[in-house]
Write a protein that holds these residues in place. Structure first.
Motif, PDB file in Angstrom:
ATOM      1  N   GLY A  62      17.217 -29.145 -86.959  1.00 17.83           N
ATOM      2  CA  GLY A  62      16.850 -27.785 -86.589  1.00 17.83           C
ATOM      3  C   GLY A  62      16.331 -26.962 -87.754  1.00 17.83           C
ATOM      4  O   GLY A  62      15.530 -26.045 -87.568  1.00 17.83           O
ATOM      5  N   TRP A  63      16.796 -27.313 -88.967  1.00 15.76           N
ATOM      6  CA  TRP A  63      16.325 -26.590 -90.150  1.00 15.76           C
ATOM      7  C   TRP A  63      14.825 -26.815 -90.374  1.00 15.76           C
ATOM      8  O   TRP A  63      14.129 -25.953 -90.878  1.00 15.76           O
ATOM      9  N   ARG A  64      14.359 -28.003 -89.956  1.00 12.95           N
ATOM     10  CA  ARG A  64      12.946 -28.342 -90.111  1.00 12.95           C
ATOM     11  C   ARG A  64      12.141 -28.081 -88.838  1.00 12.95           C
ATOM     12  O   ARG A  64      10.928 -28.242 -88.841  1.00 12.95           O
ATOM     13  N   ASP A  65      12.844 -27.698 -87.771  1.00 14.21           N
ATOM     14  CA  ASP A  65      12.187 -27.453 -86.482  1.00 14.21           C
ATOM     15  C   ASP A  65      11.775 -25.985 -86.390  1.00 14.21           C
ATOM     16  O   ASP A  65      12.617 -25.094 -86.384  1.00 14.21           O
ATOM     17  N   ASN A  66      10.480 -25.762 -86.298  1.00  9.23           N
ATOM     18  CA  ASN A  66       9.985 -24.381 -86.262  1.00  9.23           C
ATOM     19  C   ASN A  66      10.357 -23.659 -84.971  1.00  9.23           C
ATOM     20  O   ASN A  66      10.429 -22.431 -84.942  1.00  9.23           O
TER      21      ASN A  66
END
Length: 203
Positions: free
Chosen positions: A30-34
């Motif tokens: 989720g940290w990399r999911d925009n």
């Protein structure tokens, strides 16, 4: 009912490592999911862990044992529903904390966090409430197959209908109103159906 809740939470200790691992995994993704959707996906995953407890209860024949104690059938079924609400709340808390942490670095509006977590909470409850009568009715292996099949049917069938039908634009407030109403209907229906199934088991 308090004793039943404590029993289920004690059983959840066996899944605590797996639950934390999933939270960390979805946090990383989720940290990399925009779109930040993966952080909201934590809510149904944690909520549906409550369904896994049916496996322990069936293997130990706990429901039959519980009926020899001063526990009513109504309390037994109601506890499962309350436990699902508690798990959904825990999942929502994890999701909100992850989104708030990410918002300190990335640009995430408070409105998105609030609406996303609330919608994830409601959807998780709806899925859990649909699953309960199935797992009360059938052995765990059969119930799991029926539940997965039903979930896939709703997911892909719903996506197909939305794609084929020309639906008007739906506002977020309309979605929330519909979700609250549907959740209330499912709550009553799931409780009554599960209680009826459970009562018949001991007739």
């Amino acid at each position: 009912m308090t004793a039943l809740l404590l029993k289920d939470f004690y059983l959840m200790k066996r899944n605590i490592k797996g639950m934390l691992l999933m939270v960390l995994l979805f946090s990383f993704i989720g940290w990399r999911d925009n779109t930040n959707q993966m952080m909201i996906a934590v809510i149904p995953i944690i909520t549906l862990l409550g369904i896994s407890l049916f496996n322990y209860d069936q293997n130990a024949h706990f429901d039959s044992f519980a009926m020899t104690l001063p526990i009513t059938k109504n309390s037994y079924v109601l506890e499962k529903i309350i436990f699902g609400f508690l798990l959904a709340g825990i999942g929502a808390l994890f999701s909100a904390l992850m989104l708030i942490t990410k918002s300190l670095i990335a640009s995430i509006s408070f409105h998105f966090i609030l609406s996303g977590v609330l919608l994830g909470f409601l959807i998780s409850l709806m899925v859990y409430l649909i699953a309960l009568p199935i797992f009360f009715k059938y052995p765990i292996e059969i119930a799991r197959t029926y539940f997965i099949g039903f979930t896939l049917l709703i997911s892909f069938g719903g996506a197909f209908l939305i794609e084929k039908l020309s639906l008007p634009t739906i506002t977020i407030s309309t979605i929330f109103i519909f979700s609250f109403i549907l959740c209330g209907i499912l709550l009553i229906g799931s409780y009554l159906l599960s209680l009826n199934i459970f009562k018949r088991k001991f007739e």
